[in-house]
Enzyme design. Structure first.
Site, PDB file in Angstrom:
ATOM      1  CD  GLU A  58      -1.301  -2.525   1.937  1.00  0.00           C
ATOM      2  OE1 GLU A  58      -0.376  -2.480   2.598  1.00  0.00           O
ATOM      3  OE2 GLU A  58      -2.304  -3.505   1.463  1.00  0.00           O
ATOM      4  CG  HIS A 128     -11.697  -5.432   8.582  1.00  0.00           C
ATOM      5  ND1 HIS A 128     -10.218  -6.452   9.148  1.00  0.00           N
ATOM      6  CD2 HIS A 128     -10.970  -5.999   7.100  1.00  0.00           C
ATOM      7  CE1 HIS A 128      -9.906  -7.106   8.519  1.00  0.00           C
ATOM      8  NE2 HIS A 128      -9.601  -6.561   6.949  1.00  0.00           N
TER       9      HIS A 128
END
Ligand SMILES: Cc1ncc(C[n+]2csc(CCOP(=O)(O)OP(=O)(O)O)c2C)c(N)n1
Ligand SMILES: [Mg+2]
Lengths: 320, 312
Positions: A58, A128
């Site tokens: 990322e 999450h």
């Protein structure tokens, strides 16, 4: 009229922009197979160079997008989980966002960061389920949290065409929203312009993303007792201050429902802006996640931490 | 070419010496990371690049920017925070950029620019250009995960980028041997990137190695990694002039300074040619300093100009 889902609106906006502008490309994890469905069909149509499947890197691919943008591209990054934004906060807040000023305006960084499925994804627990839009607003990165399929389409198109970095939150709880729409009427929606989602006279409820739908439901439920106006800023930063003030000046009362943690969150900013500009007839109220919240796994705990309809209803009744 | 390389290393050396004086006199606020001793790398790498190529630089970046052809007066003005600076005084020493020369900016975050350069080089190839990116970083950056991720992306996608590691033996006070397990070139090779160790004190050796790497990148064969060994003659940062850090012994510094890129390249010129270049550099820098000192300070009312591409 045909129905368009929020998720399909994102897909359509990407396809339209890829078609329109050869500088646009999408990158991210599992986007070739379209694991999140946002990029469904795009790889077959536009190929591997414009729908670029990335390894799990990322930080590097976020800077990679910045580099591509510096030489004229318009990258769109799809992030798999909202908390990945923490991993690349440096690359967005400290790199992409700062290039224009630090170079004395020599360059632009038109990158769009899309998080399909932000906020709680029921059952996915602590790592999450974050919703860090306030964080990006705080550092001054343009940030949007659309509520409806039409706004999802219109704001994604605008974000991609915008010459600055834009973070785009597509709340998990909004992805399934479907609207009857004339597809021909889909159009760009400007940044920094809110909308009155429901007109009312007694109190303004400010809500973003999926919470707009909750606010509308509560407003309907209370329709016999009070007239609730729902104001959806759509963009967190820059905030539609004029639209907000106009609504609150009319109603004189304010409740903000906000999926941020409480301290220094979006709701706090809305209250501050209103305090600077309006005279209220009752103290303003916030319905938010608690301070420092980590979303617990068990369903009842998850729901207890997220702001929702019941708390909003109770708060509004307390104010009446 | 010998003369050009000499002019570049001499220009950088004298620029840095003047900049250090301006730090001492207070004209440059915040100090600088002097490039003194490492000039051969910037000179050699940039001499191998063409007009459509791009570079990214580091916190120790003046040499890269000058070698790529930036106007010394505008760089000096930038260090002094003046409106006529490369970045209109908004960037300073660690962020000097000149997009008209393909200088995509010096970056103050160690290890950050490698992935930016990789993205730029990939994008330029997508646009049908045969540009190459050269990205500079120190030995310290070899421990930043983001840079290792960039090696992987560049190798996977055969991106036309040259990774230039300036191994000056230290990350601030941390010796390479205490910081890097395995080897520097071994890390690049692990990604399938050809990696070479080059004598960074000799500009001609750096030029030769970079030319091969650039040709390879232009031919579509992907990235090359160059570990240029060097020695930082001066402080990590000018703040060190006011402290007594003991991480390098006097003997080590003396040995390190004995291989000076300016002397190594200067020895390849006749005494007369060398004197002529020196005089040329002196007058260029004298004029540059004058221009910088005479430039306007930015207007505080415009402190947030350029924050966004347009009005918001
Ligand atoms: C990510 C990051 N960590 C720490 C720092 C503070 N810092 C600035 S320069 C430096 C040392 C860098 O060493 P190296 O990469 O070898 O370059 P050199 O200074 O030797 O040229 C450090 C630790 C930083 N700027 N960025
Ligand atoms: Mg070093």
């Amino acid at each position: 009229m045909p129905k368009l889902s929020y998720l399909k609106a994102l897909n359509r906006a990407l396809a339209d922009e890829l078609e329109r502008d050869p500088a646009v490309f999408v990158l991210g994890e599992d986007i070739r197979a379209a694991a999140s469905n946002v990029t469904a069909g795009l790889h077959a149509r536009f190929g591997s160079d414009r729908v670029l499947d990335t390894p799990l890197s990322e930080q590097a691919f976020t800077n990679f997008a910045t580099g591509a943008a510096l030489v004229g591209m318009r990258p769109v990054i799809e992030f798999q989980i909202p908390s990945l934004l923490f991993l690349v906060f440096e690359q967005i807040a400290n790199q992409a966002h700062k290039f224009s000023l630090m170079t004395g305006g020599q360059c632009k960084v038109p990158v769009t960061y899309v998080v399909p499925g932000s906020g709680s994804r029921t059952g996915w627990a602590g790592q999450h389920s974050d919703h860090p839009y306030s964080l990006f607003a705080h550092v001054g990165v343009k940030t949007v949290v659309p509520a409806t399929p039409a706004d999802a389409y219109g704001l994604l198109v605008t974000a991609i065409r915008d010459d600055d970095p834009v973070v785009f939150f597509a709340p998990s709880a909004a992805l399934g929203v479907r609207d009857d729409l004339d597809f021909a009427a889909l159009a760009p929606v400007p940044l920094g312009v809110g909308r009155v989602a429901r007109a009312g006279d007694d109190v303004t409820v400010v809500a973003l993303g999926h919470l707009v739908h909750d606010a509308l439901a509560v407003a309907d439920e209370l329709a016999q007792r009070m007239s609730v106006e729902v104001f959806d800023p759509r963009t967190v930063y820059p905030l539609d201050v004029d639209g907000l003030i106009a609504s609150v000046q009319k109603t004189g009362r304010l409740v903000v429902i906000d999926d941020s943690n409480r301290t220094s969150g979006f709701a706090a900013e809305v209250l501050a802006v209103v305090a600077e500009h309006c005279t209220l007839t009752a103290p303003p109220r916030r319905v938010t996640r608690p301070d420092g919240a980590v979303l617990p796994f068990a369903l009842a705990l998850d729901r207890a931490v997220q702001p929702g309809r019941e708390q909003l209803l109770t708060t509004l009744l307390e104010m009446s | 070419m010998s003369t050009d390389l000499y002019r570049t290393v001499r220009l950088i050396r004298r620029f840095e010496e003047r900049a250090i004086e301006f730090v001492r006199s207070g004209e440059i606020v915040g100090g600088i990371h002097p490039y003194v001793g490492q000039e051969g790398i910037a000179a050699g790498v940039c001499a191998a690049l063409g007009p459509d190529d791009v570079i990214t630089s580091t916190h120790r970046g003046h040499g890269h920017v000058l070698a790529r052809g930036a106007n010394p007066a505008r760089l000096m003005a930038e260090l002094m925070g003046r409106e006529s600076g490369l970045n209109k005084g908004r960037g300073g020493s660690m962020h000097a950029a000149d997009f008209s020369l393909g200088i995509l900016g010096a970056n103050a975050i160690v290890g950050a620019a490698g992935s930016i350069a990789t993205g730029a080089a990939w994008a330029l190839r997508q646009q049908g250009k045969d540009s190459v990116a050269a990205t500079f970083f120190g030995d310290g950056a070899m421990n930043e995960g983001m840079l290792l991720e960039a090696f992987n992306l560049a190798a996977l996608w055969q991106v036309p980028v040259v990774f230039v590691c300036e191994n000056n033996g230290y990350a601030t006070t941390m010796p390479v041997a205490s910081a890097v397990a395995g080897s520097i070139t071994g890390r690049a090779r692990a990604f399938g990137i050809p990696a070479f160790t080059v004598d960074g004190q000799d500009p001609e050796k750096v030029l030769e190695a970079t030319s091969t790497a650039v040709a390879r990148a232009r031919a579509g064969k992907g990235p090359t990694f160059l570990e240029c060994t060097t020695y930082r003659f001066d402080a990590h940062h000018t703040f060190e002039h006011r402290t007594r850090l003991t991480y390098r012994s006097t003997e080590e510094i003396t040995t390190g300074r004995s291989r000076c890129p300016v002397e190594i390249q200067g020895a390849r010129l006749t005494a007369a040619d060398r004197a002529a270049v020196d005089a040329e550099v002196e007058s260029l820098l004298e004029a540059a300093a004058g221009i910088a000192l005479g430039s306007a300070h930015p207007d505080p009312a415009a402190a947030l100009s350029y924050l966004y591409a347009g009005e918001i």
